[in-house]
Design an enzyme around this catalytic site. Sequence first.
Site, PDB file in Angstrom:
ATOM      1  N   LYS C  83       0.875  -1.184   0.000  1.00  0.00           N
ATOM      2  CA  LYS C  83       0.000   0.000   0.000  1.00  0.00           C
ATOM      3  C   LYS C  83       0.905   1.224   0.000  1.00  0.00           C
ATOM      4  CE  LYS C  83      -3.763   1.983   2.753  1.00  0.00           C
ATOM      5  NZ  LYS C  83      -4.635   1.757   3.924  1.00  0.00           N
ATOM      6  N   SER C 158      -9.481   2.131   3.186  1.00  0.00           N
ATOM      7  CA  SER C 158      -8.606   2.885   2.326  1.00  0.00           C
ATOM      8  C   SER C 158      -7.647   2.002   1.527  1.00  0.00           C
ATOM      9  CB  SER C 158      -7.807   3.906   3.134  1.00  0.00           C
ATOM     10  OG  SER C 158      -7.024   3.259   4.098  1.00  0.00           O
ATOM     11  N   SER C 182      -9.743  -0.239   7.386  1.00  0.00           N
ATOM     12  CA  SER C 182      -9.203  -0.057   6.048  1.00  0.00           C
ATOM     13  C   SER C 182      -8.543  -1.258   5.396  1.00  0.00           C
ATOM     14  CB  SER C 182      -8.192   1.099   6.055  1.00  0.00           C
ATOM     15  OG  SER C 182      -8.876   2.312   6.259  1.00  0.00           O
TER      16      SER C 182
END
Lengths: 95, 477, 491
Positions: C83, C158, C182
């Site tokens: 990420k 996210s 997330s």
Amino acid sequence: MSLTKDQVRRIALLARLKLEESEFDDVVDKLSRIVDFVDQLQAAPTDGVAPMAHPLDQPQRLRPDTVTERIDRDAIQANAPAVKDGFYLVPKVLG
Amino acid sequence: MSAWEPVIGLEIHMQLATVSKIFSGAPTAYGAEPNTQASLLDLGYPGVLPVLNAEAVRMACKFGLAVNATIASRSVFARKNYFYPDLPKGYQISQYELPIVSRGELLILDEDGREKRIGITRAHLEEDAGKSLHAGFDEFTRIDLNRAGTPLLEIVSDPDLRSAKEAVAYMRKIHTLVRYLGISDGNMQEGSFRCDANVSIRPRGQQALGTRTELKNLNSFRFVEKAINFEIARQREVLEDGGTVVQETRLYDADLDETRAMRSKEEANDYRYFPDPDLLPVDIDAAFIHSLRGTLPELPDAKRERFVAQYGIREADAEILTMSRATADYFELTVARSDPRLAANWILGDLSAALNRDGLEIDQSRIAPDQLAGLLARVADNTISGKIAKDVFEAMWAGEGSASEIIEARGLRQITDASAIEAVVDAVIAANPGQAAEYRAGKDKLLGFFVGQVMKDTRGKANPAEVNRILKERLKS
Amino acid sequence: MSEDAGALHVRTVTELARGIREGEFSATELTEALLERIRRFNENLNAFITVTGEQALAAAAAADKARKSGSAPPLNGVPIVHKDLFCTSGVLTTCGSRMLANFVSPYDATVVERLKNAGAVTLGKTNMDEFAMGSSNETSWFGPVTNPWDRSRSPGGSSGGSAAAVAGRLVPAATGTDTGGSIRQPASLTGTVGLKPTYGRVSRHGMVAFASSLDQAGVITRSAEDAATLLRIIAGFDERDSTCLDHPVPDYVAGLGRPLRDLQIGIVRQHFDEGLDPECAARIRESLDVLRDQGASLREVDLPNLALSVPTYYVVAPAECSSNMSRFDGVRFGYRADSPEDLLDLYCRSRGEGFGAEVRRRILTGTYVLSAGYYDAYYLKAQKVRQLINQDFRNAFRDVDVIAGPTAPTPAFALGEKTDDPITMYLNDIYTIGANLAGLPAISLPCGFAGKLPVGLHLVGPHFAEQRILNVAHQYQLLTDWHRACPEGFA
């Protein structure tokens, strides 16, 4: 509880965020909604309850006082927006 | 006595003498090229986290012990949020509600020489900011973050001080103490010992405090005193003119000897303190305190009292001798082989003067304690007079050798032999019949003239006490 | 390239590691195959911000060499993606933001370092909601990510890019971060496994901070076994993070085999209300039946303050975030506004232009709740309610081993559907947020479909009970196939 435009202006200044006039009303509206939403907390029964700053119930670990960093300033500053002679530059601050 | 009573509190920001920074392993040494001692943490880079320096904690606790303070068994770091270019994260890691040290005290002497207790509200750990350099040729301010992250101990006094002199006395005492403890070098020029003063005045007898102003940029004892005095007078004038004192921050201008309201950078700051979630609470237990206590050196007050008791020197001399551990140690080494009062005089007099003249610290002295002791021994056993000793001192300072060597080399041995002195005295009296007559007629002051002559003829080597004695004897008849 | 079940791109981390180790295929082959899939699919998914093709091939070549020498680390040659919130040395680390669009990190996050040392090959950095603030991956400066299961829908956020990449079989595994859900919510919406460890289990060094007391690094995979494998590598003490605990790391894989016979599962009464999509509710109940059939016992538990978890979170997280974001000021790195008039202008415009609307909103909220006069009523109050929520969980875990329920209230929603009202978006996290507030380990695993869209089952355990929740998830996956379902067009 609705926030006033002045309140939002003050908060935006504290947070150093420039808000465009065109988005101002929307920001005030959305922030007010959020504040309304979190106002639910006021009713919670928290008398005598200790605040929880951390999920961990542990003390801070201490590290020995030794120099462990080898700093390559020029490599770090290669990506900086404005540097000169090793200094970072900002518009002149008066007073 | 003035109708107005000043109320003063001091905030001292002191850099702790650790090798590395409070939250990162970057070095703290002064004077490096800009930003060469700023690690990614000190630069506020994303993702880097603070880890607490054990020595900073120990130093803060040592200070707490030395001022009889309470050391928190649990203290918390908090973020003080504001924007300034020398504060890279946009917040300073400090302590707010739960500082590591609280409720301490320090004894000072007030204007009348009486002991007075000054309360220390708290002392807490925090990180220093970097430096902004405004002076320059272009439209930029330059930022150097080497200093960012250096550990600071912020020491806040209760508003117990009642005059500029008391403030300076308190500040000096703290200055001496922290150097004794080895937790700070107290270097005000380099910025490792900084002082802000909170000053207000109130009608004498009133309990409520007046509005206070904060004075900044006080980087010497002298400036602290001058700035506070100026501010007290300024506030008095304002109030006596019927005005009100504005709560504000004022800078001291040393050139004009006045305080000036700071041009406000932005509106009043709301620091939004909250506990720093990247750091856990600092726990300090009794065992830690106990072991730390054992490492404390003899503190200045105790040492001063011991010097008076053990060596019989004057309180005032002991005070100055114990102002720095280095001086106190020098004194004790000297005293091992010489008379304490003599040693005190010479260290506070000639040695001090020589050090000042050459810009040296006592541990850089060109005469070592045992060498000084050697000189003092020659004075004590009358080998040389006190006056000649000063010349020998200078010669030693210049590296000519030990006291004995110089005395022999220059033939400075004092003449103490009575008959030798008598001979010179007789010669001098004979050569000055007029003055001799006047003296005998009652002009006692002329003795000095005769002493001077004898000294001249003996090139200063005659023992002054003997000269006096024999002259008086010879002139009587 | 074979399109059958044994194709490289559908295999798990465990299977790929073994394949390389046993010489079935080379690391280079594997990396090339996945880079090709990324080239093929990423334009539609927009799951990647940066693809590090050259570096990946170099690392794969090195892995092939290591394999021949016989001294290969456990994940030798296995591709992974990070990420874009994790700092990767020499590689763009944007956090999905204009503020860091040009930021090349000078160092590796601990998570990145450990996976590298274990032999993993980094293929790139995945798209995400800006600075991890969002539940739909629609706030990214680099455009939204689409859900492989339905390209008109969000993959969640996210960690939307990581979830989409794993679900689309572009990579076998991805790292993510979880502050309010997330990792788990996108896993639920994309039919993948998402693990958030106990707070303090994994180092946050190099993980750009959003809300420091809530953030935790974790992984998105296609199996609980893979999650266990990766957790073992990234977990453990790191002296560079004061909040990372010195707690022994067990062999999570070895512990997966424990039978479910004595398991006590708690079902939260408050979960199954009108806010939960009925299809999702049905899938959850069915999955609980599966567990019960294996001998687990179900009982009701009470989390009386559950309803307050979202408002609590939306005071605490913005507060911490408002402070964490202050370092982004255009001075030392990142976006800097053009021709600033003065210092104030530099700050206000660099930040006003560098940050997107949601980030600005959270900074403003956070600044407000910390400000003079409001601190007690909001921030302090929220931290006290957080304590209540923590106590609720502690009480519940006296009677049960894990708490099970839905991960998200609905399956994947349409892009643009929830962007008007922030509160609607925030309520997506209602089931996941509690675990962050209390610092508990939690996992989402696929448990069926609502129509054509995946549904996730959520398991929460007490502190440091990662082993147990992984074990339950793994046992469930031995009996079901949901985690093997592949979105149409990505097989």
